[in-house]
Design a protein around this motif. Structure first.
Motif, PDB file in Angstrom:
ATOM      1  N   VAL A  21       2.253   6.449  -6.082  1.00 27.95           N
ATOM      2  CA  VAL A  21       1.858   7.072  -4.838  1.00 27.95           C
ATOM      3  C   VAL A  21       3.332   6.237  -3.955  1.00 27.95           C
ATOM      4  O   VAL A  21       3.606   6.098  -2.939  1.00 27.95           O
ATOM      5  CB  VAL A  21       0.718   6.203  -4.384  1.00 27.95           C
ATOM      6  CG1 VAL A  21       1.030   6.237  -3.010  1.00 27.95           C
ATOM      7  CG2 VAL A  21      -0.217   7.009  -4.927  1.00 27.95           C
ATOM      8  N   ILE A  22       4.251   4.812  -4.734  1.00 32.21           N
ATOM      9  CA  ILE A  22       5.020   3.880  -3.889  1.00 32.21           C
ATOM     10  C   ILE A  22       6.483   4.318  -5.147  1.00 32.21           C
ATOM     11  O   ILE A  22       6.013   4.434  -6.437  1.00 32.21           O
ATOM     12  CB  ILE A  22       4.615   2.319  -3.980  1.00 32.21           C
ATOM     13  CG1 ILE A  22       3.754   2.287  -5.638  1.00 32.21           C
ATOM     14  CG2 ILE A  22       3.647   2.280  -2.216  1.00 32.21           C
ATOM     15  CD1 ILE A  22       3.170   0.524  -5.121  1.00 32.21           C
ATOM     16  N   ALA A 202       5.428  -3.858  -1.453  1.00 29.91           N
ATOM     17  CA  ALA A 202       3.724  -2.978  -2.109  1.00 29.91           C
ATOM     18  C   ALA A 202       3.323  -2.072  -2.955  1.00 29.91           C
ATOM     19  O   ALA A 202       2.248  -1.710  -3.481  1.00 29.91           O
ATOM     20  CB  ALA A 202       4.167  -0.994  -1.305  1.00 29.91           C
ATOM     21  N   GLN A 339      -7.849   0.524  -2.765  1.00 27.38           N
ATOM     22  CA  GLN A 339      -7.789   0.878  -1.239  1.00 27.38           C
ATOM     23  C   GLN A 339      -9.622   2.186  -1.021  1.00 27.38           C
ATOM     24  O   GLN A 339      -9.551   1.546   0.350  1.00 27.38           O
ATOM     25  CB  GLN A 339      -6.373   1.542  -0.897  1.00 27.38           C
ATOM     26  CG  GLN A 339      -4.640   0.901  -0.919  1.00 27.38           C
ATOM     27  CD  GLN A 339      -4.218   1.983  -0.338  1.00 27.38           C
ATOM     28  OE1 GLN A 339      -3.935   2.597  -0.418  1.00 27.38           O
ATOM     29  NE2 GLN A 339      -3.204   1.023  -0.641  1.00 27.38           N
ATOM     30  N   ALA A 349      -7.918  -2.209   5.877  1.00 28.06           N
ATOM     31  CA  ALA A 349      -7.059  -2.380   6.948  1.00 28.06           C
ATOM     32  C   ALA A 349      -7.128  -1.718   7.958  1.00 28.06           C
ATOM     33  O   ALA A 349      -6.601  -0.919   8.398  1.00 28.06           O
ATOM     34  CB  ALA A 349      -6.014  -1.895   6.023  1.00 28.06           C
TER      35      ALA A 349
ATOM     36  N   PRO B 133       5.423   1.282   1.409  1.00 34.66           N
ATOM     37  CA  PRO B 133       3.432   1.498   1.410  1.00 34.66           C
ATOM     38  C   PRO B 133       3.488   2.864   0.562  1.00 34.66           C
ATOM     39  O   PRO B 133       2.146   3.417   0.110  1.00 34.66           O
ATOM     40  CB  PRO B 133       1.987   1.146   2.355  1.00 34.66           C
ATOM     41  CG  PRO B 133       3.312   1.073   3.772  1.00 34.66           C
ATOM     42  CD  PRO B 133       5.020   1.048   2.858  1.00 34.66           C
ATOM     43  N   TYR B 134       4.325   4.046   1.413  1.00 30.69           N
ATOM     44  CA  TYR B 134       4.066   5.620   0.753  1.00 30.69           C
ATOM     45  C   TYR B 134       4.786   5.702   0.346  1.00 30.69           C
ATOM     46  O   TYR B 134       4.650   7.536  -0.427  1.00 30.69           O
ATOM     47  CB  TYR B 134       4.577   6.105   2.191  1.00 30.69           C
ATOM     48  CG  TYR B 134       2.772   5.639   3.340  1.00 30.69           C
ATOM     49  CD1 TYR B 134       2.272   6.165   4.116  1.00 30.69           C
ATOM     50  CD2 TYR B 134       2.947   4.885   4.782  1.00 30.69           C
ATOM     51  CE1 TYR B 134       0.661   6.298   4.609  1.00 30.69           C
ATOM     52  CE2 TYR B 134       1.930   4.717   6.128  1.00 30.69           C
ATOM     53  CZ  TYR B 134       1.297   5.521   5.404  1.00 30.69           C
ATOM     54  OH  TYR B 134       0.615   5.040   6.646  1.00 30.69           O
ATOM     55  N   ASP B 209      -4.930   1.753  12.772  1.00 30.66           N
ATOM     56  CA  ASP B 209      -4.994   1.220  10.927  1.00 30.66           C
ATOM     57  C   ASP B 209      -3.833   0.401  10.236  1.00 30.66           C
ATOM     58  O   ASP B 209      -3.362  -1.022  11.028  1.00 30.66           O
ATOM     59  CB  ASP B 209      -4.949   3.205  10.278  1.00 30.66           C
ATOM     60  CG  ASP B 209      -3.163   3.173  10.609  1.00 30.66           C
ATOM     61  OD1 ASP B 209      -2.170   2.470  10.629  1.00 30.66           O
ATOM     62  OD2 ASP B 209      -2.846   4.990  10.013  1.00 30.66           O
ATOM     63  N   GLY B 210      -4.029   0.626   9.213  1.00 30.13           N
ATOM     64  CA  GLY B 210      -3.290  -0.648   8.601  1.00 30.13           C
ATOM     65  C   GLY B 210      -1.960  -0.830   8.440  1.00 30.13           C
ATOM     66  O   GLY B 210      -1.000  -1.103   8.337  1.00 30.13           O
ATOM     67  N   PRO B 230      -1.256   7.679  -0.690  1.00 29.72           N
ATOM     68  CA  PRO B 230      -2.419   6.246  -0.248  1.00 29.72           C
ATOM     69  C   PRO B 230      -3.431   6.130   0.388  1.00 29.72           C
ATOM     70  O   PRO B 230      -3.445   6.624   1.827  1.00 29.72           O
ATOM     71  CB  PRO B 230      -1.378   4.905   0.135  1.00 29.72           C
ATOM     72  CG  PRO B 230       0.172   5.705   1.395  1.00 29.72           C
ATOM     73  CD  PRO B 230      -0.027   7.134  -0.046  1.00 29.72           C
ATOM     74  N   PRO B 231      -4.553   5.699  -0.243  1.00 28.32           N
ATOM     75  CA  PRO B 231      -6.130   6.215   0.571  1.00 28.32           C
ATOM     76  C   PRO B 231      -5.784   5.282   2.296  1.00 28.32           C
ATOM     77  O   PRO B 231      -6.593   5.410   3.407  1.00 28.32           O
ATOM     78  CB  PRO B 231      -6.883   5.776   0.153  1.00 28.32           C
ATOM     79  CG  PRO B 231      -6.538   5.721  -1.332  1.00 28.32           C
ATOM     80  CD  PRO B 231      -4.935   5.754  -1.198  1.00 28.32           C
ATOM     81  N   ASP B 232      -5.410   3.949   2.138  1.00 27.64           N
ATOM     82  CA  ASP B 232      -5.450   2.821   3.094  1.00 27.64           C
ATOM     83  C   ASP B 232      -4.305   2.103   3.396  1.00 27.64           C
ATOM     84  O   ASP B 232      -4.879   1.055   3.117  1.00 27.64           O
ATOM     85  CB  ASP B 232      -6.947   2.146   3.400  1.00 27.64           C
ATOM     86  CG  ASP B 232      -6.954   1.588   4.083  1.00 27.64           C
ATOM     87  OD1 ASP B 232      -7.011   1.782   5.280  1.00 27.64           O
ATOM     88  OD2 ASP B 232      -7.896   0.244   3.947  1.00 27.64           O
ATOM     89  N   PRO B 233      -2.935   2.674   3.581  1.00 28.81           N
ATOM     90  CA  PRO B 233      -1.933   1.138   3.083  1.00 28.81           C
ATOM     91  C   PRO B 233      -2.302   0.512   4.053  1.00 28.81           C
ATOM     92  O   PRO B 233      -2.587   0.635   5.570  1.00 28.81           O
ATOM     93  CB  PRO B 233      -0.545   2.542   3.592  1.00 28.81           C
ATOM     94  CG  PRO B 233      -1.657   3.744   4.479  1.00 28.81           C
ATOM     95  CD  PRO B 233      -2.703   3.492   4.167  1.00 28.81           C
ATOM     96  N   VAL B 234      -1.134  -0.255   3.974  1.00 31.79           N
ATOM     97  CA  VAL B 234      -0.947  -1.713   4.860  1.00 31.79           C
ATOM     98  C   VAL B 234       0.467  -1.487   4.949  1.00 31.79           C
ATOM     99  O   VAL B 234       1.038  -2.072   3.733  1.00 31.79           O
ATOM    100  CB  VAL B 234      -2.204  -2.941   4.463  1.00 31.79           C
ATOM    101  CG1 VAL B 234      -2.105  -4.086   5.184  1.00 31.79           C
ATOM    102  CG2 VAL B 234      -3.300  -2.095   3.356  1.00 31.79           C
ATOM    103  N   VAL B 235       1.248  -2.228   5.949  1.00 30.84           N
ATOM    104  CA  VAL B 235       2.363  -2.693   5.951  1.00 30.84           C
ATOM    105  C   VAL B 235       2.507  -4.450   5.646  1.00 30.84           C
ATOM    106  O   VAL B 235       1.575  -4.997   5.578  1.00 30.84           O
ATOM    107  CB  VAL B 235       3.115  -2.976   7.695  1.00 30.84           C
ATOM    108  CG1 VAL B 235       2.269  -4.112   8.696  1.00 30.84           C
ATOM    109  CG2 VAL B 235       4.173  -3.394   7.312  1.00 30.84           C
TER     110      VAL B 235
END
Lengths: 359, 266
Positions: A21-22, A202, A339, A349, B133-134, B209-210, B230-235
């Protein structure tokens, strides 16, 4: 919460054809891990050098000071090699950006290498005493400390004799000040900022380890600095270096153990595959070297063995951490599953809405 | 030009024609990706990268096998029930990690609220790459610098819509003021729900959101991870103050350890 977690079993998750993904870190081996090692070595050595100066361990102060300067210089060379061209390091200094650990690190490295160079120059200039009247004393001295190899009236060295008299007069003072600043400010930062550099990404294995990595790197830096100190200093003065090495090895080992215990899934890459092999080897070398250092005082061979093991362990742990990061970025499991769990537990988040609008 | 501009990618009408990928490459003069056959689906570009600023994902939904590839066993005999297609792009986050961590200021926020790399300032340090994060931005290895979608900054300056949105034949890619797009997207989701597609959901549209909401958001027909998102990305910089605090603690411990080593020896 337990029930919701069961809905997301560890092995089951969906991904796009198993692709990451990353993006994995693009940093190269051996440049980046070697830079991390040298930065730690230089940082912790400068702390040790300042402490040795303050407490009158002349020889240890000199070797630690020179190690700090050489470590910073060699580190900068590896960093430039990673970046590709020397101007690129200078480009880093065009901005001062607190949100970027890379920017802060560039400034720390630039200031630290300058300070350690001045400190080392004053040490080297004062290295070989010749018969000439003393000029200046170090700016500071702990009263009651052991004078060790440094006589009360410090003569100017042969090297200093060739310097312009103004420089020769100022150098000891400047060296003392530079050594102190490097010892209490840039040195400790130099040894730990690289952990923030890795954690502020990340990459799950790095980001989740943002508490333990600074301690692991600080311990590793101490171990490597102690190792260099005991390898390059006569036995009589290497006592504190051995103590530094032992404490460093203990801190690194403890931080590594806490990391693996606390991280759970995100910690998996640290004990699997190539990264796992490197981390295990590093742990054996560091713990073994640290234990040896406790008894190495009597034997030159043991000192050498312990110093080399600690150096190898300290170097290897950086290679291991880099590889663990790469492995955790390559497998979508480490990004998706935590996540998913967070969402399933109803704790997505979130950030406060943006403070600014878009003019 | 005071509004924040964005992309709304409605994957429910994407036909996987890749016109966006091609238009992006042509307008921005992006080099080819090397013609790699991945042998997983019709998707041969694989993911976003330094030379792929729009990427069309092809998800083969195998009959009776809800899970993704690798778990489907003998996929050939089961047949494909349907395809999910989605044109992915840089999210132009409100809190953009790449922008935060860039040590040279090469990444900047434009007047349209988008995030752009200045190629002539980029130093090639590669820090933005693992920070995203992506997994969007990447370093072009032959070139040494980082590249990603600019939301056609040059076209926007000229009052034009980005090349991908212009080329999209089904209006799957919509460009416009972000607030307007969000309203339109919510209406679209409602309509899909009414039409009996309850799986339709928005991704990246919420400002809470994140990443503080994405400047490019999506209407998806499955979980984000199915599309490689990503389901729930965070910076990543959200935790930066905490990180520095732990580093400061470690730095102090280092000084303490050295002090202890010298104590009692004088």
């Amino acid at each position: 919460m337990t029930r919701e977690r069961e809905m997301v079993p560890e092995a089951e998750f969906r991904s796009y054809y198993g692709q990451p993904v990353i993006k994995p870190p693009v940093w190269h081996e051996p440049h980046m891990p070697t830079y991390l090692y040298l930065g730690g070595l230089s940082g912790a050595s400068s702390v040790m050098g300042a402490a040795a100066r303050l407490s009158g361990y002349g020889r240890l102060a000199r070797t630690a000071g020179v190690t700090a300067a050489l470590g910073a210089t060699a580190g900068a060379v590896f960093l430039v090699a990673e970046l590709g061209r020397p101007e690129r390091f200078l480009n880093m200094l065009r901005v001062f950006k607190p949100t970027s650990p890379m920017s802060m690190g560039s400034w720390i490295l630039a200031v630290h290498s300058g300070l350690t160079a001045v400190a080392a120059a004053s040490e080297v200039a004062g290295a070989r005493p010749v018969s000439r009247p003393a000029v200046a004393r170090p700016a500071f001295r702990v009263t009651g400390a052991r004078p060790a190899s440094r006589p009360a009236a410090r003569p100017v060295s042969r090297v200093a004799g060739y310097l312009p008299s103004a420089v020769a007069a100022v150098l000891p003072l400047a060296g003392g000040a530079a050594s102190l600043i490097a010892g209490v400010a840039t040195g400790p930062l130099m040894a730990t900022y690289t952990a923030v550099l890795l954690a502020d990404t990340a990459v799950p294995a790095w980001h989740e380890a943002h508490r333990e990595l600074p301690f692991m790197f600080a311990g590793s830096a101490l171990a490597s600095a102690g190792a260099a100190g005991m390898l390059a200093t006569p036995r009589a003065e290497a006592g504190p270096a051995r103590a530094v090495a032992v404490l460093g090895a203990a801190v690194e080992t403890a931080a590594g153990a806490v990391l693996e215990r606390r991280l759970g899934l995100a910690g998996e890459p640290y004990h699997q595959g190539k990264a796992g092999r490197r981390m295990r080897a590093a742990r054996v070398l560091t713990a073994g070297g640290g234990l040896l250092a406790t008894v190495a005082g009597r034997s030159r061979a043991l000192t050498a063995l312990s110093g080399l093991a600690l150096t190898a362990g300290s170097l290897l742990v950086r290679f291991g951490v880099l590889e663990a990061g790469r492995a955790s970025a390559a497998d979508p499991k480490y990004t998706v599953v935590p996540q998913r769990r967070r969402l399933a537990a109803g704790e997505p988040a979130s950030l406060p809405p943006p403070a600014r609008t878009w003019p | 030009m005071t509004e924040r501009m964005g992309f709304f990618t409605d994957t429910s009408v994407c036909i996987g024609c890749k016109a966006c990928e091609v238009a992006c490459k042509e307008w921005n003069d992006v080099p080819d990706d090397g013609f790699v056959f991945r042998a997983t689906s019709y998707d041969n570009t694989g993911s976003l990268g330094a030379s792929t600023w729009r990427h069309v994902a092809f998800i083969e939904e195998l009959s009776r096998v809800p899970a993704g590839p690798g778990q489907s066993g003998d996929g050939g005999s089961e047949g494909i029930e349907g395809w999910l297609m989605s044109s992915d792009v840089c999210k132009h986050c409100t809190h953009a990690a790449c922008l935060d961590v860039c040590p040279t200021g090469a990444l900047f926020r434009t007047e349209f609220g988008t995030v752009v790399v200045q190629a002539d300032v980029c130093n090639g340090c590669g820090y933005c790459v693992p920070a995203c994060p992506y997994g969007v931005i990447d370093r072009r290895e032959r070139d040494g610098r980082a590249f990603k979608c600019t939301m056609c900054y040059d076209r926007q300056l000229g009052g034009l819509e980005p090349a991908c949105a212009k080329a999209c034949p089904t209006d799957s890619i919509q460009f416009g003021p972000l607030e307007e797009l969000r309203t339109r997207a919510e209406e679209r989701v409602e309509r899909l729900h009414e039409e009996g597609r309850p799986q339709a959901r928005l991704y990246g549209a919420s400002p809470g959101d994140g990443v503080g909401g994405a400047g490019a958001f999506f209407l998806l027909l499955a979980d984000p991870e199915v599309y490689g998102l990503p389901p729930d990305p965070v910076v990543t910089t959200r935790d930066l103050p905490t990180m520095w605090r732990w580093a400061a603690g470690a730095a102090l411990s280092l000084v303490g350890a050295v002090a202890v080593s010298f104590l009692g020896r004088g």
